[in-house]
Design a protein around this motif. Structure first.
Motif, mmCIF file in Angstrom:
data_model
loop_
_atom_site.group_PDB
_atom_site.id
_atom_site.type_symbol
_atom_site.label_atom_id
_atom_site.label_comp_id
_atom_site.label_asym_id
_atom_site.label_seq_id
_atom_site.Cartn_x
_atom_site.Cartn_y
_atom_site.Cartn_z
ATOM 1 N N SER A 77 -9.416 -8.453 -11.783
ATOM 2 C CA SER A 77 -8.757 -7.821 -10.689
ATOM 3 C C SER A 77 -9.609 -8.238 -9.397
ATOM 4 O O SER A 77 -10.783 -8.384 -9.220
ATOM 5 N N GLY A 78 -8.725 -8.592 -8.261
ATOM 6 C CA GLY A 78 -9.156 -9.132 -7.175
ATOM 7 C C GLY A 78 -9.890 -7.899 -6.296
ATOM 8 O O GLY A 78 -9.836 -6.742 -6.593
ATOM 9 N N HIS A 79 -10.433 -8.237 -5.158
ATOM 10 C CA HIS A 79 -10.990 -7.283 -4.196
ATOM 11 C C HIS A 79 -9.970 -6.353 -3.550
ATOM 12 O O HIS A 79 -8.693 -7.178 -3.336
ATOM 13 N N ARG A 80 -10.224 -5.299 -2.749
ATOM 14 C CA ARG A 80 -9.409 -4.524 -2.238
ATOM 15 C C ARG A 80 -9.075 -5.176 -0.836
ATOM 16 O O ARG A 80 -9.853 -5.617 0.021
ATOM 17 N N THR A 81 -7.613 -5.653 -0.712
ATOM 18 C CA THR A 81 -7.353 -6.229 0.426
ATOM 19 C C THR A 81 -6.175 -5.491 1.390
ATOM 20 O O THR A 81 -5.827 -6.009 2.471
ATOM 21 N N GLY A 82 -5.683 -4.537 0.844
ATOM 22 C CA GLY A 82 -4.611 -3.617 1.186
ATOM 23 C C GLY A 82 -3.224 -4.188 0.601
ATOM 24 O O GLY A 82 -2.253 -3.424 0.766
ATOM 25 N N ARG A 83 -3.305 -5.474 -0.100
ATOM 26 C CA ARG A 83 -2.116 -5.831 -0.698
ATOM 27 C C ARG A 83 -2.744 -6.299 -2.196
ATOM 28 O O ARG A 83 -1.908 -7.290 -2.870
ATOM 29 N N ARG A 84 -3.389 -5.584 -2.888
ATOM 30 C CA ARG A 84 -3.870 -6.092 -3.975
ATOM 31 C C ARG A 84 -2.747 -5.855 -5.382
ATOM 32 O O ARG A 84 -2.831 -7.072 -5.904
ATOM 33 N N LEU A 85 -1.940 -5.100 -5.189
ATOM 34 C CA LEU A 85 -0.592 -5.139 -6.270
ATOM 35 C C LEU A 85 0.229 -6.317 -5.894
ATOM 36 O O LEU A 85 0.363 -7.152 -7.007
ATOM 37 N N GLU A 86 0.441 -6.650 -4.715
ATOM 38 C CA GLU A 86 1.308 -7.565 -4.624
ATOM 39 C C GLU A 86 0.757 -8.992 -4.940
ATOM 40 O O GLU A 86 1.432 -9.984 -5.503
ATOM 41 N N GLU A 87 -0.810 -9.056 -4.649
ATOM 42 C CA GLU A 87 -1.360 -10.271 -4.961
ATOM 43 C C GLU A 87 -1.420 -10.481 -6.710
ATOM 44 O O GLU A 87 -1.253 -11.574 -7.183
#
Length: 296
Positions: A77-87
């Motif tokens: 899982s990537g870091h929290r960016t506000g668009r993690r699902l999209e990423e």
């Protein structure tokens, strides 16, 4: 299937504490792998491994190029960016486009749309996306890391937060990496782990005071835990220069423990690795104080 006949695995997050351990274990089995990420120059040098990138999750073209030739994607899982699902969705769709036939997704214990820990909500959303993506997949939910309380300590080795009686089954990076590797190596046309959700936990559920006391005994350093009220937790972090988003995230981490949302203890580690889950007294690695992501 013999190790020589294994198809190529792709591993993301290999510059981090978990991804690097997964990649090292795969290399130790002599299995070819692609190391995928934004910073190829920071990736480890491992036998049988190709560095691919730069490739960010949100960059569909770069991800397709980086994943070319892989059969299984291990998506940390990537870091929290506000668009993690999209990423995450972009990375999975890129994998499908180039012929990857299985995704192993590293999520969080307690993932749900209403999880107290903010990061666990994004993880749940990615799990739902995978369930409808039409690709073989396994969700590997990792418990909170055993090392995190030590990394959250300040220069005086004090860990402070709004959690006093709640419990968490803290788990080591090593145990998580061993479980993920075991699932990755089971790569026939079908696996008992297909569509499964595996909750990876430590051997016992501890309060933060108990966990920090054991970290002190294991390290010989004077770690101690001091509970805070929500108001005290917010004010102290604000004075230290943390952003509102960082404060919200970390307070939600403590509150998830306090509310018992990650207190489950499972048999996943011993069942899949053949060895018991690692207790705090036997942890092989501890971070320096004040090094948790997002702390000032």
């Amino acid at each position: 299937m013999s190790e020589k006949n294994h198809a190529t695995l792709a591993v993301t997050g290999v510059t981090g504490a978990l991804g690097s351990r997964i990649a090292a274990r795969i290399a130790s089995h002599g299995i070819p792998q692609l190391l995928v990420g934004r910073s190829p120059d920071r990736m480890p040098e491992l036998p049988g491994a190709q560095r691919r990138g730069p490739a960010a999750y949100a960059d569909a073209s770069a991800m397709r190029k980086a994943l070319e030739g892989a059969s299984t994607l291990i998506l940390v899982s990537g870091h929290r960016t506000g668009r993690r699902l999209e990423e995450h969705a972009t990375a999975v769709e890129a994998a499908i486009a180039v012929g990857v036939n299985r995704v192993l997704y590293v999520s969080l214990v307690g993932a749900s749309p209403t999880a107290t820990y903010i990061n666990a909500r994004d993880q749940w959303a990615t799990e739902q996306f995978l369930a409808g993506a039409g690709i073989r997949h396994t969700v590997l939910r990792s418990g909170f890391y055993t090392s995190t309380p030590a990394a959250l300590a300040d220069e005086e080795f004090v860990v402070s937060g709004p959690a006093s009686t709640g419990r968490a089954a803290f788990v080591t990076h090593e145990d998580i990496a061993d479980v993920i590797t075991a699932v990755a190596l089971d790569e026939g046309p079908r696996s008992v782990h297909d569509s499964a959700t595996l909750e990876i936990t430590g051997p016992e559920a501890l309060t933060l005071d108990e966990a920090v006391t054991r970290i002190a005994a294991a390290t010989g350093r004077p770690y101690r835990f001091e509970p805070e009220t929500l108001e005290e937790a917010f004010a102290r972090r604000w004075r230290r220069g943390m952003s509102g988003e960082q404060i919200e995230t970390w307070i939600s981490w403590y509150q998830a423990i306090e509310r018992g949302e990650i207190s489950m203890v499972t048999d996943v580690v011993p069942r899949l690795t053949g060895s018991p889950a690692t207790p705090i007294s036997d942890v092989p690695w501890w971070p320096a104080p004040n090094t948790a992501r997002g702390t000032p």
